[in-house]
Design an enzyme around this catalytic site. Sequence first.
Site, PDB file in Angstrom:
ATOM      1  N   GLY A 153       1.089   4.136  -8.016  1.00  0.00           N
ATOM      2  CA  GLY A 153       2.548   4.144  -8.041  1.00  0.00           C
ATOM      3  C   GLY A 153       3.071   5.094  -9.110  1.00  0.00           C
ATOM      4  CB  SER A 168     -12.266  -3.905  -2.393  1.00  0.00           C
ATOM      5  OG  SER A 168     -11.089  -4.305  -1.759  1.00  0.00           O
ATOM      6  CD  GLN A 178      15.225 -25.870   9.139  1.00  0.00           C
ATOM      7  OE1 GLN A 178      14.692 -25.772  10.232  1.00  0.00           O
ATOM      8  NE2 GLN A 178      15.874 -24.868   8.574  1.00  0.00           N
ATOM      9  CD  GLU A 231      -3.552  -4.741 -10.125  1.00  0.00           C
ATOM     10  OE1 GLU A 231      -4.703  -5.111 -10.402  1.00  0.00           O
ATOM     11  OE2 GLU A 231      -3.064  -3.674 -10.525  1.00  0.00           O
ATOM     12  CD  GLN A 273      -9.460   0.299 -10.437  1.00  0.00           C
ATOM     13  OE1 GLN A 273      -9.329   0.076 -11.630  1.00  0.00           O
ATOM     14  NE2 GLN A 273      -9.554  -0.670  -9.555  1.00  0.00           N
ATOM     15  CB  THR A 274      -6.918   2.725  -5.049  1.00  0.00           C
ATOM     16  OG1 THR A 274      -6.780   1.456  -5.670  1.00  0.00           O
ATOM     17  CG2 THR A 274      -7.245   2.553  -3.582  1.00  0.00           C
ATOM     18  CE1 TYR A 332      -6.055   0.632 -14.649  1.00  0.00           C
ATOM     19  CE2 TYR A 332      -6.136   0.316 -12.276  1.00  0.00           C
ATOM     20  CZ  TYR A 332      -6.677   0.118 -13.535  1.00  0.00           C
ATOM     21  OH  TYR A 332      -7.837  -0.612 -13.667  1.00  0.00           O
TER      22      TYR A 332
END
Length: 643
Positions: free
Chosen positions: A157, A124, A310, A404, A117-118, A115
């Site tokens: 990726g 963004s 804790q 994403e 896109q970027t 994919y």
Amino acid sequence: MKVAWAGSREAFQVSDRMAKLVANDPVFEKFSKPMLGRKELFKNTLRKAAYAWKLINDLRLTEEEAKWLRHYIDEPNYTDLHWEMFVPAIEGQGTKEQKKKWLPLAQTMQIIGTYAQTELGHGSNVQGLETTATFDRQTDEFVMHSPTLTSSKWWPGGMAKVATHAIVYARLIIDGLFHGVHGFIVQLRSLEDHSPLPGLTLGDIGMKFGHGTYNTMDNGVLRFDHVRIPRNQMLMRVSQVTKEGKYAQSDVPRQLLYGTMVSVRQTIVADASKALSRAVCIATRYSVVRRQFGSRNGGPETQVIDYKTQQSRLFPLLASAYAFRFVGEWLKSLYIDVKQRLEANDFSTLPETHACTAGLKALTTAATADGIEECRKLCGGHGYLISSGLPELFAFYVPACSYEGENVVMMLQVARFLVKTVSNLGYKQPVGTAAYLGRVTPLLQNNCAVQTAEDWLNPDAILEAFEARAARMVIGCGERLAMFENPEEGFAELSIDLVEASLAHCQLITVSVFIQKLNHEIPGNGVKRSLEVLCYVYALFLLHKHQGDFLATGYLTPKQASLANEQLRTLYSKVRPNAIAFVDSFNHMDHYLCSVLGRYDGNVYPKLYEAAWKDPLNDSDIVDGIQQYVQPILKQKLHYAKL
Ligand SMILES: CCCCCCCCCCCCCCCCCCCCCCCCCCC/C=C/C(=O)SCCNC(=O)CCNC(=O)[C@H](O)C(C)(C)COP(=O)(O)OP(=O)(O)OC[C@H]1O[C@@H](n2cnc3c(N)ncnc32)[C@H](O)[C@@H]1OP(=O)(O)O
Ligand SMILES: Cc1cc2nc3c(=O)[nH]c(=O)nc-3n(C[C@H](O)[C@H](O)[C@H](O)COP(=O)(O)OP(=O)(O)OC[C@H]3O[C@@H](n4cnc5c(N)ncnc54)[C@H](O)[C@@H]3O)c2cc1C
């Protein structure tokens, strides 16, 4: 509790079977990953992916089983993009003919997709992408081009070395006119010898944060030099380009171009609980084994889990893991519903689903990334060792805050949805997750009725507090926005408050889904009572953390806020006896946790000691470099020795 966590007995059985399949197969060994160089690491992942694909086919695994198999193999790899983005993009944005042609090839992995896109210059801002797809009427083709350095595709990726195809997002240009950004199916590599096709420059963008985790993925760079693709490779469900070069838009809204992101954001929310529960499981088990201080008369020291401080850091994370598990389940059903509606061309619930997926993605990933780091600190110094499993988990998880949809950018999308909902209040009754905004009068006027710490153990009181806080913050933003002549200027000026209001809205969703879950779906009273405790911990912890909001909006008095905190302390004592049972219910096997601190048998120290000896530096007493660089220093007599 295992069944409550898994969702059903069947779901538990499937995931358990796949966990064991992976844990018992030496191909999926992962302890040595941090010691491997980049090339070995990458090749190792290719080998695992090929073997996993063979297993899926040989054993005829169902889609659900294959997803669990992928989950337990626990290695980011090119198939994630193929299955989670390439295939859904074609399903959501392709025409019938396009789906018929491409889906069978993709579903049998005869082609492998990513994919894209970027870009280097824009991630963004999708409308700001620079790659162009110019229609050539003469040849009935689009010409894909990267006109600037910043238009280089950057990050996808699997693209650097593996993918044969990509959905590329580019500016559509016809006769010099710009028609917005669209998706195109582009072949990247030869299906014969895997070499990049002419006109394409393809490579890896370099090593990423952490060593053995995201570097198993070949995130890539791609440049086009006037690469031609057939016209029918533009994804044409939303808009079409005819042979004559006519641009037309169907009734399908333009927003559907962003549909793949809705789908993956939903998966990311569902996955947040997996990562957080893993860290919490390690930190809880180790906190029971680890003892410091407090020995009386030579007796054992105190288990660190018994320190209130804790507990106050660990138990809210335990409760958050459960909250995220349930909200992930809920979001999945919302998404399945919207998917069916979209297929039937009903787009009415898309804006709310977009706001929910964007906002919950931001909320859960931010809390999970911070939570993993907190768990590392809860394990003291040993948490910093790779063998604790926590540093690599953090390195693997933290980019979820950026990919994403960067988290702040996503919260601003929620804000747009809320502002729109508020401005429509006069004539449109809000529904679903925004329904509470339809009851603004009581939510703005009534104040909290709690008088004792016990009063906080009441789902109605909690729900009303979260609704009132969110409503007051959202309405407050709406009122201040109305004072600006230019709404966009106002939105920018008030963006900090808008992000906080969106967070309040999203926290309301997580709290109300947890409460709903308790009301309807828990088998067994013991399980239900234990989960009630966690639900109160989750809600009162948020209330304590954000008490500034609750006080500033005037819904709570300082006294009521401190009663909530008092109740929270009591609740920690109720979680303590079941802490190990709560984390065992995640059913995380040692193979999956990959942590000497989080072992099921608690045999931490011998295994920590043993793990240290596996480090390559311990292969010999005198390692390479000592004689060359250390011995000469020891033997030399220079003037500094006199100082
Ligand atoms: C070794 C192991 C091997 C295993 C082998 C297994 C073998 C095979 C197994 C097979 C089994 C199959 C299953 C396998 C499963 C695998 C599981 C894997 C799990 C992993 C899951 C996680 C995957 C993660 C991978 C990560 C990779 C990352 C990818 C990316 O990051 S992709 C790029 C993402 N980019 C962004 O998100 C960009 C963000 N920006 C935007 O979204 C937009 O630009 C914007 C919204 C910020 C702004 O948009 P715009 O400029 O248009 O402006 P607006 O005016 O704000 O919006 C306009 C309008 O549209 C509405 N809107 C916006 N967005 C949307 C939307 N998404 N949906 C609907 N509507 C939207 C907005 O509200 C406006 O509406 P209106 O006009 O106001 O009405
Ligand atoms: C591990 C990883 C895998 C990825 N895989 C893919 C992939 O497969 N395919 C793909 O296409 N992409 C992929 N990406 C890219 C990813 O989608 C983008 O990095 C992400 O969308 C964020 O965009 P950006 O990098 O442009 O951040 P930017 O938008 O530049 O963010 C930088 C800062 O600016 C702020 N900011 C930006 N806009 C605004 C605004 N309007 N208002 C206020 N603040 C703002 C942000 O909050 C942030 O603090 C991947 C990224 C990573 C880290």
